[in-house]
Design a protein around this motif. Structure first.
Motif, PDB file in Angstrom:
ATOM      1  N   ASP A  83       9.639   5.198 -12.763  1.00 14.17           N
ATOM      2  CA  ASP A  83       8.820   6.380 -12.990  1.00 14.17           C
ATOM      3  C   ASP A  83       9.631   7.663 -12.894  1.00 14.17           C
ATOM      4  O   ASP A  83       9.135   8.727 -13.247  1.00 14.17           O
ATOM      5  CB  ASP A  83       7.671   6.415 -11.974  1.00 14.17           C
ATOM      6  CG  ASP A  83       6.764   5.212 -12.132  1.00 14.17           C
ATOM      7  OD1 ASP A  83       6.243   5.007 -13.240  1.00 14.17           O
ATOM      8  OD2 ASP A  83       6.584   4.468 -11.150  1.00 14.17           O
ATOM      9  N   GLY A  84      10.847   7.583 -12.414  1.00 11.46           N
ATOM     10  CA  GLY A  84      11.677   8.773 -12.322  1.00 11.46           C
ATOM     11  C   GLY A  84      12.925   8.522 -11.503  1.00 11.46           C
ATOM     12  O   GLY A  84      13.186   7.418 -11.036  1.00 11.46           O
ATOM     13  N   ILE A 139      11.041  -3.553  -9.717  1.00 10.93           N
ATOM     14  CA  ILE A 139      10.152  -2.452 -10.095  1.00 10.93           C
ATOM     15  C   ILE A 139       8.854  -3.020 -10.653  1.00 10.93           C
ATOM     16  O   ILE A 139       7.761  -2.533 -10.335  1.00 10.93           O
ATOM     17  CB  ILE A 139      10.845  -1.518 -11.113  1.00 10.93           C
ATOM     18  CG1 ILE A 139      12.044  -0.821 -10.471  1.00 10.93           C
ATOM     19  CG2 ILE A 139       9.867  -0.511 -11.698  1.00 10.93           C
ATOM     20  CD1 ILE A 139      11.733   0.030  -9.255  1.00 10.93           C
ATOM     21  N   ALA A 140       8.934  -4.064 -11.476  1.00 15.38           N
ATOM     22  CA  ALA A 140       7.726  -4.696 -12.028  1.00 15.38           C
ATOM     23  C   ALA A 140       6.858  -5.276 -10.914  1.00 15.38           C
ATOM     24  O   ALA A 140       5.627  -5.138 -10.939  1.00 15.38           O
ATOM     25  CB  ALA A 140       8.114  -5.781 -13.030  1.00 15.38           C
ATOM     26  N   ARG A 141       7.479  -5.907  -9.924  1.00 15.81           N
ATOM     27  CA  ARG A 141       6.718  -6.448  -8.790  1.00 15.81           C
ATOM     28  C   ARG A 141       6.042  -5.330  -7.997  1.00 15.81           C
ATOM     29  O   ARG A 141       4.892  -5.450  -7.591  1.00 15.81           O
ATOM     30  CB  ARG A 141       7.626  -7.256  -7.873  1.00 15.81           C
ATOM     31  CG  ARG A 141       8.064  -8.557  -8.460  1.00 15.81           C
ATOM     32  CD  ARG A 141       8.990  -9.268  -7.505  1.00 15.81           C
ATOM     33  NE  ARG A 141       9.467 -10.493  -8.105  1.00 15.81           N
ATOM     34  CZ  ARG A 141      10.588 -11.093  -7.774  1.00 15.81           C
ATOM     35  NH1 ARG A 141      11.346 -10.592  -6.813  1.00 15.81           N
ATOM     36  NH2 ARG A 141      10.954 -12.199  -8.371  1.00 15.81           N
ATOM     37  N   PHE A 142       6.790  -4.257  -7.771  1.00 13.12           N
ATOM     38  CA  PHE A 142       6.218  -3.126  -7.047  1.00 13.12           C
ATOM     39  C   PHE A 142       5.006  -2.578  -7.795  1.00 13.12           C
ATOM     40  O   PHE A 142       3.948  -2.347  -7.212  1.00 13.12           O
ATOM     41  CB  PHE A 142       7.262  -2.024  -6.837  1.00 13.12           C
ATOM     42  CG  PHE A 142       6.670  -0.773  -6.266  1.00 13.12           C
ATOM     43  CD1 PHE A 142       6.387  -0.683  -4.909  1.00 13.12           C
ATOM     44  CD2 PHE A 142       6.357   0.307  -7.073  1.00 13.12           C
ATOM     45  CE1 PHE A 142       5.815   0.458  -4.369  1.00 13.12           C
ATOM     46  CE2 PHE A 142       5.789   1.452  -6.544  1.00 13.12           C
ATOM     47  CZ  PHE A 142       5.517   1.531  -5.196  1.00 13.12           C
ATOM     48  N   HIS A 143       5.153  -2.367  -9.112  1.00 12.19           N
ATOM     49  CA  HIS A 143       4.042  -1.851  -9.907  1.00 12.19           C
ATOM     50  C   HIS A 143       2.860  -2.825  -9.927  1.00 12.19           C
ATOM     51  O   HIS A 143       1.706  -2.396  -9.967  1.00 12.19           O
ATOM     52  CB  HIS A 143       4.481  -1.537 -11.335  1.00 12.19           C
ATOM     53  CG  HIS A 143       5.212  -0.239 -11.457  1.00 12.19           C
ATOM     54  ND1 HIS A 143       6.390  -0.128 -12.157  1.00 12.19           N
ATOM     55  CD2 HIS A 143       4.958   0.995 -10.974  1.00 12.19           C
ATOM     56  CE1 HIS A 143       6.816   1.122 -12.109  1.00 12.19           C
ATOM     57  NE2 HIS A 143       5.959   1.823 -11.387  1.00 12.19           N
ATOM     58  N   ALA A 183       0.834  -1.196   0.000  1.00  9.46           N
ATOM     59  CA  ALA A 183       0.000   0.000   0.000  1.00  9.46           C
ATOM     60  C   ALA A 183       0.872   1.250   0.000  1.00  9.46           C
ATOM     61  O   ALA A 183       0.660   2.174   0.764  1.00  9.46           O
ATOM     62  CB  ALA A 183      -0.925   0.000   1.205  1.00  9.46           C
ATOM     63  N   LEU A 184       1.850   1.254  -0.881  1.00 13.34           N
ATOM     64  CA  LEU A 184       2.826   2.335  -0.904  1.00 13.34           C
ATOM     65  C   LEU A 184       2.587   3.223  -2.119  1.00 13.34           C
ATOM     66  O   LEU A 184       2.357   2.729  -3.222  1.00 13.34           O
ATOM     67  CB  LEU A 184       4.231   1.723  -0.971  1.00 13.34           C
ATOM     68  CG  LEU A 184       5.410   2.610  -0.670  1.00 13.34           C
ATOM     69  CD1 LEU A 184       5.306   3.194   0.740  1.00 13.34           C
ATOM     70  CD2 LEU A 184       6.698   1.806  -0.789  1.00 13.34           C
ATOM     71  N   ASP A 185       2.620   4.517  -1.915  1.00 12.19           N
ATOM     72  CA  ASP A 185       2.435   5.449  -3.022  1.00 12.19           C
ATOM     73  C   ASP A 185       3.729   5.711  -3.781  1.00 12.19           C
ATOM     74  O   ASP A 185       3.708   6.017  -4.953  1.00 12.19           O
ATOM     75  CB  ASP A 185       1.906   6.791  -2.503  1.00 12.19           C
ATOM     76  CG  ASP A 185       0.510   6.665  -1.927  1.00 12.19           C
ATOM     77  OD1 ASP A 185      -0.275   5.849  -2.449  1.00 12.19           O
ATOM     78  OD2 ASP A 185       0.212   7.378  -0.961  1.00 12.19           O
ATOM     79  N   PHE A 186       4.869   5.595  -3.080  1.00 15.00           N
ATOM     80  CA  PHE A 186       6.139   5.992  -3.689  1.00 15.00           C
ATOM     81  C   PHE A 186       7.255   5.163  -3.075  1.00 15.00           C
ATOM     82  O   PHE A 186       7.478   5.197  -1.863  1.00 15.00           O
ATOM     83  CB  PHE A 186       6.349   7.483  -3.430  1.00 15.00           C
ATOM     84  CG  PHE A 186       7.599   8.088  -4.014  1.00 15.00           C
ATOM     85  CD1 PHE A 186       8.516   7.369  -4.761  1.00 15.00           C
ATOM     86  CD2 PHE A 186       7.851   9.427  -3.800  1.00 15.00           C
ATOM     87  CE1 PHE A 186       9.650   7.952  -5.282  1.00 15.00           C
ATOM     88  CE2 PHE A 186       8.997  10.040  -4.310  1.00 15.00           C
ATOM     89  CZ  PHE A 186       9.887   9.304  -5.061  1.00 15.00           C
ATOM     90  N   ASP A 223      -0.927   2.194  -8.875  1.00 16.69           N
ATOM     91  CA  ASP A 223      -0.836   3.654  -8.946  1.00 16.69           C
ATOM     92  C   ASP A 223       0.429   4.184  -8.276  1.00 16.69           C
ATOM     93  O   ASP A 223       0.620   5.401  -8.190  1.00 16.69           O
ATOM     94  CB  ASP A 223      -2.060   4.294  -8.283  1.00 16.69           C
ATOM     95  CG  ASP A 223      -3.335   3.967  -9.031  1.00 16.69           C
ATOM     96  OD1 ASP A 223      -3.275   3.843 -10.266  1.00 16.69           O
ATOM     97  OD2 ASP A 223      -4.390   3.824  -8.381  1.00 16.69           O
ATOM     98  N   GLY A 224       1.281   3.282  -7.791  1.00 13.60           N
ATOM     99  CA  GLY A 224       2.490   3.701  -7.092  1.00 13.60           C
ATOM    100  C   GLY A 224       3.562   4.204  -8.039  1.00 13.60           C
ATOM    101  O   GLY A 224       3.587   3.865  -9.222  1.00 13.60           O
TER     102      GLY A 224
END
Length: 191
Positions: free
Chosen positions: A73-74, A31-35, A13-16, A40-41
């Motif tokens: 994302d950046g 990164i793929a797992r996180f996304h 449940a992390l935004d960033f 929406d993170g």
């Protein structure tokens, strides 16, 4: 927001997420797992290096092509300079040079080659993003010629070798594909 590596069952449940170390193929899986678990993170990276060295091509690739192709994302390298971490602190703290990519002035900053590399990398991301947007628009066309022009442009991005191919070539090819797609979309008689 958390500065962390991807931790299973903790980051649902992390935004960033700001993951340490520069983008690469191994970290791209994280990164793929996180996304996947945070649709929406936002996933960014920092460090390795925070800033420096005076290698503009490395900084350009790391902040540009690598981050883009590995689906970050950046970049969130928050430490561009610190007043006591600079070349002049070298005699008593020589290991701190790598934490500097701009020099502080009285009321602004002075760019370095490393900073110019970062700026060029961000411009590469802008070109690649515009190319992908136009290619995705072309995929919606009922014209097979326009559709396959979009597919070919996406193929260029997917198979570009960020480690060996020229960053300048990447930008020039992006521009070429953007112009081809503009022409194809403008001439699309099916709209």
């Amino acid at each position: 927001m958390a500065s962390t590596t991807s931790k299973p069952r903790y980051l649902f449940a992390l935004d960033f997420m700001n993951m340490p170390c520069a983008p690469d193929e191994i970290r791209a899986r994280e990164i793929a797992r996180f996304h996947s678990s945070n649709p929406d993170g936002i996933a960014c990276w920092y460090a390795t290096p925070h800033t420096g060295p005076e290698n503009p091509d490395y900084m350009r690739r790391t902040h540009g092509i690598y981050a883009y192709l590995f689906n970050y994302d950046g970049s969130a390298n928050y430490c561009l300079y610190r007043a006591d971490w600079n070349d002049w602190a070298g005699p008593y703290e020589p290991f701190l040079r790598g934490l500097l990519c701009v020099y502080a002035t009285r009321d602004s900053v002075l760019d370095t080659l490393a900073w110019e590399g970062i700026r060029e990398g961000l411009d590469d991301v802008r070109y690649a993003t515009l190319l992908k947007e136009k290619a995705m628009e072309a995929l919606k066309s009922p014209s097979s010629e326009v559709y396959f022009t979009g597919r070919e442009a996406l193929n260029f991005i997917a198979y570009f070798d960020p480690y060996r191919d020229s960053a300048d070539l990447f930008r020039m090819e992006c521009i070429d594909w953007i112009l081809k797609l503009d022409e194809a979309l403008k001439g699309d008689k099916t709209k």
